[in-house]
Design a protein around this motif. Sequence first.
Motif, PDB file in Angstrom:
ATOM      1  N   ALA A   4       0.874  -1.225   0.138  1.00  0.00           N
ATOM      2  CA  ALA A   4      -0.071  -0.020  -0.230  1.00  0.00           C
ATOM      3  C   ALA A   4       0.811   1.167   0.060  1.00  0.00           C
ATOM      4  CB  ALA A   4      -0.814   0.057   1.328  1.00  0.00           C
ATOM      5  N   THR A   5       0.457   2.284  -0.762  1.00  0.00           N
ATOM      6  CA  THR A   5       1.350   3.382  -0.889  1.00  0.00           C
ATOM      7  C   THR A   5       1.222   4.596   0.441  1.00  0.00           C
ATOM      8  OG1 THR A   5      -0.480   4.762  -1.972  1.00  0.00           O
ATOM      9  CG2 THR A   5       1.069   3.587  -3.341  1.00  0.00           C
ATOM     10  N   ARG A   6       1.940   5.331   0.761  1.00  0.00           N
ATOM     11  CA  ARG A   6       1.643   6.202   1.920  1.00  0.00           C
ATOM     12  C   ARG A   6       0.369   6.933   1.755  1.00  0.00           C
ATOM     13  NH1 ARG A   6       0.418   7.746   5.832  1.00  0.00           N
ATOM     14  NH2 ARG A   6       0.594   9.813   6.669  1.00  0.00           N
ATOM     15  N   ALA A   7      -0.075   7.452   0.341  1.00  0.00           N
ATOM     16  CA  ALA A   7      -1.113   7.990   0.253  1.00  0.00           C
ATOM     17  C   ALA A   7      -2.493   7.053   0.472  1.00  0.00           C
ATOM     18  CB  ALA A   7      -1.528   8.412  -1.155  1.00  0.00           C
ATOM     19  N   GLU A   8      -2.310   5.595   0.189  1.00  0.00           N
ATOM     20  CA  GLU A   8      -3.349   4.622   0.638  1.00  0.00           C
ATOM     21  C   GLU A   8      -3.382   4.358   2.008  1.00  0.00           C
ATOM     22  OE1 GLU A   8      -3.348   1.882  -3.351  1.00  0.00           O
ATOM     23  OE2 GLU A   8      -1.841   1.775  -1.791  1.00  0.00           O
ATOM     24  N   ARG A   9      -2.290   4.260   2.908  1.00  0.00           N
ATOM     25  CA  ARG A   9      -2.228   3.968   4.408  1.00  0.00           C
ATOM     26  C   ARG A   9      -2.765   5.476   5.071  1.00  0.00           C
ATOM     27  NH1 ARG A   9       3.008   2.590   2.507  1.00  0.00           N
ATOM     28  NH2 ARG A   9       3.980   4.188   3.996  1.00  0.00           N
ATOM     29  N   GLY A  10      -2.559   6.712   4.487  1.00  0.00           N
ATOM     30  CA  GLY A  10      -2.569   7.859   5.328  1.00  0.00           C
ATOM     31  C   GLY A  10      -4.145   7.917   6.046  1.00  0.00           C
ATOM     32  N   PRO A  11      -5.066   7.688   5.330  1.00  0.00           N
ATOM     33  CA  PRO A  11      -6.310   7.958   5.810  1.00  0.00           C
ATOM     34  C   PRO A  11      -6.716   7.126   7.219  1.00  0.00           C
ATOM     35  CG  PRO A  11      -6.567   7.796   3.635  1.00  0.00           C
ATOM     36  CD  PRO A  11      -5.193   7.544   3.991  1.00  0.00           C
ATOM     37  N   TYR A  12      -6.054   5.739   7.119  1.00  0.00           N
ATOM     38  CA  TYR A  12      -6.234   4.617   8.293  1.00  0.00           C
ATOM     39  C   TYR A  12      -5.347   5.392   9.371  1.00  0.00           C
ATOM     40  CZ  TYR A  12      -8.530   1.956   4.793  1.00  0.00           C
ATOM     41  OH  TYR A  12      -9.565   1.465   4.032  1.00  0.00           O
ATOM     42  N   ALA A  13      -4.210   5.778   9.132  1.00  0.00           N
ATOM     43  CA  ALA A  13      -3.258   6.395  10.057  1.00  0.00           C
ATOM     44  C   ALA A  13      -3.930   7.654  10.970  1.00  0.00           C
ATOM     45  CB  ALA A  13      -1.943   6.843   9.534  1.00  0.00           C
TER      46      ALA A  13
END
Length: 131
Positions: free
Chosen positions: A112-121
């Motif tokens: 998963a890219t940083r952009a994909e992980r960001g909303p979860y974080a």
Amino acid sequence: MTSQEDVVLRSERATAFVASRWWPNNVGHVLVVPNAHHENLYDLPVADGHAVHDAVREIAIAIRSTYGCEGVSTRQHNEPAGYQDAWHHHVHVFPRYPGDNLYNTRHLPTPATRAERGPYADRLRSYFERS
């Protein structure tokens, strides 16, 4: 693949972050690790083990509260025969949904890219900031 922006919870002895390896129906899962290096459960000191467990519990509650899932599962592996493939103790915390087929699927082929992980974080950090 993991960056500081993925970290959602940190204590003196343990850190939790959104993992870059995702399963098809369980995206946004979190890894909890001891801050000191311990290869697996066998050499994990009690104090670090307690810190990891406490963080796993907090992450499970936060995921259940913010992801819209109906449950969570945790996994921890030791040695090659136990499917360990990263040589630092860690516990997976997965969001669970009816029919998600977690145990019969493999992780996605690309991280998963940083952009994909960001909303979860962001969701998890917001949860802890409110707590």
